[in-house]
Write a protein that holds these residues in place. Structure first.
Motif, short mmCIF file in Angstrom:
data_model
loop_
_atom_site.label_atom_id
_atom_site.label_comp_id
_atom_site.label_asym_id
_atom_site.label_seq_id
_atom_site.Cartn_x
_atom_site.Cartn_y
_atom_site.Cartn_z
N ARG A 136 59.70 1.61 6.50
CA ARG A 136 61.10 1.37 6.13
C ARG A 136 61.87 0.51 7.13
O ARG A 136 62.84 -0.14 6.78
CB ARG A 136 61.83 2.72 6.01
N ALA A 137 61.47 0.52 8.41
CA ALA A 137 62.23 -0.16 9.44
C ALA A 137 61.75 -1.60 9.60
O ALA A 137 60.61 -1.85 9.98
CB ALA A 137 62.11 0.58 10.77
N ALA A 138 62.64 -2.56 9.34
CA ALA A 138 62.33 -3.96 9.59
C ALA A 138 62.56 -4.31 11.06
O ALA A 138 61.91 -5.20 11.61
CB ALA A 138 63.18 -4.86 8.71
N ALA A 139 63.50 -3.62 11.69
CA ALA A 139 63.82 -3.82 13.10
C ALA A 139 64.70 -2.67 13.55
O ALA A 139 65.18 -1.89 12.73
CB ALA A 139 64.53 -5.16 13.31
N ALA A 140 64.90 -2.56 14.87
CA ALA A 140 65.68 -1.44 15.40
C ALA A 140 66.56 -1.90 16.56
O ALA A 140 66.23 -2.88 17.26
CB ALA A 140 64.77 -0.31 15.86
N LEU A 141 67.67 -1.20 16.75
CA LEU A 141 68.53 -1.38 17.91
C LEU A 141 68.66 -0.06 18.64
O LEU A 141 69.08 0.95 18.06
CB LEU A 141 69.93 -1.85 17.48
N LEU A 142 68.28 -0.04 19.92
CA LEU A 142 68.43 1.13 20.78
C LEU A 142 69.63 0.87 21.68
O LEU A 142 69.60 -0.01 22.55
CB LEU A 142 67.17 1.35 21.61
N CYS A 143 70.68 1.65 21.48
CA CYS A 143 71.97 1.37 22.08
C CYS A 143 72.37 2.50 23.03
O CYS A 143 72.47 3.66 22.61
CB CYS A 143 73.00 1.23 20.95
N SER A 144 72.53 2.19 24.33
CA SER A 144 73.00 3.17 25.31
C SER A 144 72.17 4.44 25.25
O SER A 144 72.68 5.52 24.97
CB SER A 144 74.48 3.49 25.07
N THR A 145 70.90 4.32 25.56
CA THR A 145 69.99 5.45 25.38
C THR A 145 68.88 5.42 26.42
O THR A 145 68.79 4.49 27.23
CB THR A 145 69.41 5.45 23.95
N GLY A 146 68.05 6.45 26.43
CA GLY A 146 66.93 6.53 27.34
C GLY A 146 65.83 7.39 26.73
O GLY A 146 66.05 8.08 25.74
N SER A 147 64.67 7.38 27.36
CA SER A 147 63.53 8.08 26.79
C SER A 147 63.11 9.31 27.59
O SER A 147 62.38 10.16 27.08
CB SER A 147 62.33 7.14 26.67
#
Length: 321
Positions: A136-147
């Motif tokens: 389903r995901a064509a692309a992603a944005l990870l905003c102000s986050t961490g792992s």
């Protein structure tokens, strides 16, 4: 009279959705979701962070919804999504919920750009190996986050050692104390912890109303998940084009997290550092966040934006590897 949980006018007031729906997750939990923008337009799905709600995305939705279909949902226990038992708080549950939203809001075969802020970004990471996300995901944005290592890297309490910071931030993440009314001292504390020095009074008010509306028990249980967070392995398996965005004055997930994500992601398509901004980047600079999402739609959904005021027919999305 009780004040509303969000602003009711201006740029930071949530726009009226085209439709709302209940999404059912894998364990039967119900999630509130809403859809904005013209049917058939390129779709963006947004996942909010800890203690927030769909209202957090209001200025980004206002920017995108003329030419994009925007899907929002309340994380379990937040906003209008009911609370769940303690066992229902985990990164696996976050992944289940995102997959359920994608499967139950997108048309058969439809793909979307997926954006997540803070815990919403962690939600995307947690779902990285799910076949439903990859489909389903064509692309992603990870905003102000961490792992991982959130408590030891955070700078709300700028102690000199990782161990000291870990203990101090453990108390912050694990607090059950009610936040109380949105008062001037409460807004000062929230601005210090989550916003850059240049945040406007309206931005501070918008964030405070949303965060203070989160039930203390929900804040505590998800805070425990964040304290234990270990998703770096999942990031290395997020095999879609992914952009990373962070404010350089972010005290909750400092720039070190964004740079680490950019170095681990299989298909990082850019790291954006916004000077002087804090953790609440979609409210502090919604134009930058919406602009990055537009770029991802343009580059990876390969669908022309719908003209203002028109309802285009759904177009076939280009498949990506």
């Amino acid at each position: 009279m009780r004040r509303p949980a969000h602003l009711t006018q201006g740029r930071y007031a949530p726009p009226v959705p085209r439709r709302t729906l209940d999404v059912t997750s894998a364990d039967g939990s119900r999630l509130y979701a809403e859809v904005h923008g013209p049917e058939g337009a390129p779709t963006v799905v947004l996942s909010h962070g800890w203690t927030c709600s769909t209202a957090f995305w209001a200025p980004v939705v206002r920017d995108l919804a003329d030419t994009h279909q925007v899907v929002l949902y309340d994380q379990r226990g937040h906003g209008r999504s009911p609370a769940v038992p303690p066992a229902g708080h985990s990164t696996r549950a976050l992944a289940d919920d995102l997959v359920a939203v994608l499967e139950q809001t997108l048309a058969p075969g439809e793909r979307a750009v997926i954006g997540g802020h803070s815990m919403g970004g962690m939600t995307i990471m947690a779902a990285a190996e799910r076949p439903e996300l990859r489909a389903r995901a064509a692309a992603a944005l990870l905003c102000s986050t961490g792992s991982a290592d959130l408590a030891s890297e955070a700078r709300v309490f700028p102690l000199p050692t990782p161990g000291g910071r870990r203990q101090a931030h453990r108390r912050l993440l694990g607090s059950r104390a009610p936040l109380g009314p949105v008062s001037p001292p409460a807004k000062w504390a929230l601005r210090y912890a989550t916003l850059g020095a240049g945040a406007s009074a309206e931005q501070i008010e918008a964030c405070a109303r949303i965060v203070h509306a989160c039930p203390p028990g929900v804040r505590f249980r998800w805070g425990h998940v964040l304290y234990e967070l270990q998703l770096t392995r999942s990031v290395s398996r997020l095999e879609v084009p992914t952009a990373v965005l962070v404010g350089t004055a972010d005290r909750l997930t400092p720039v070190v997290h964004a740079r680490r994500l950019a170095s681990v992601l299989p298909q990082c398509v850019g790291l954006t550092e916004l000077p002087g901004l804090g953790h609440m980047t979609p409210i502090e600079d919604p134009d930058a966040v919406a602009g990055r999402l537009r770029d991802l739609v343009r580059d990876h959904l390969a669908t022309a934006p719908a003209p203002r005021g028109e309802r285009p027919a759904r177009q076939k999305k280009e498949k990506t590897a």
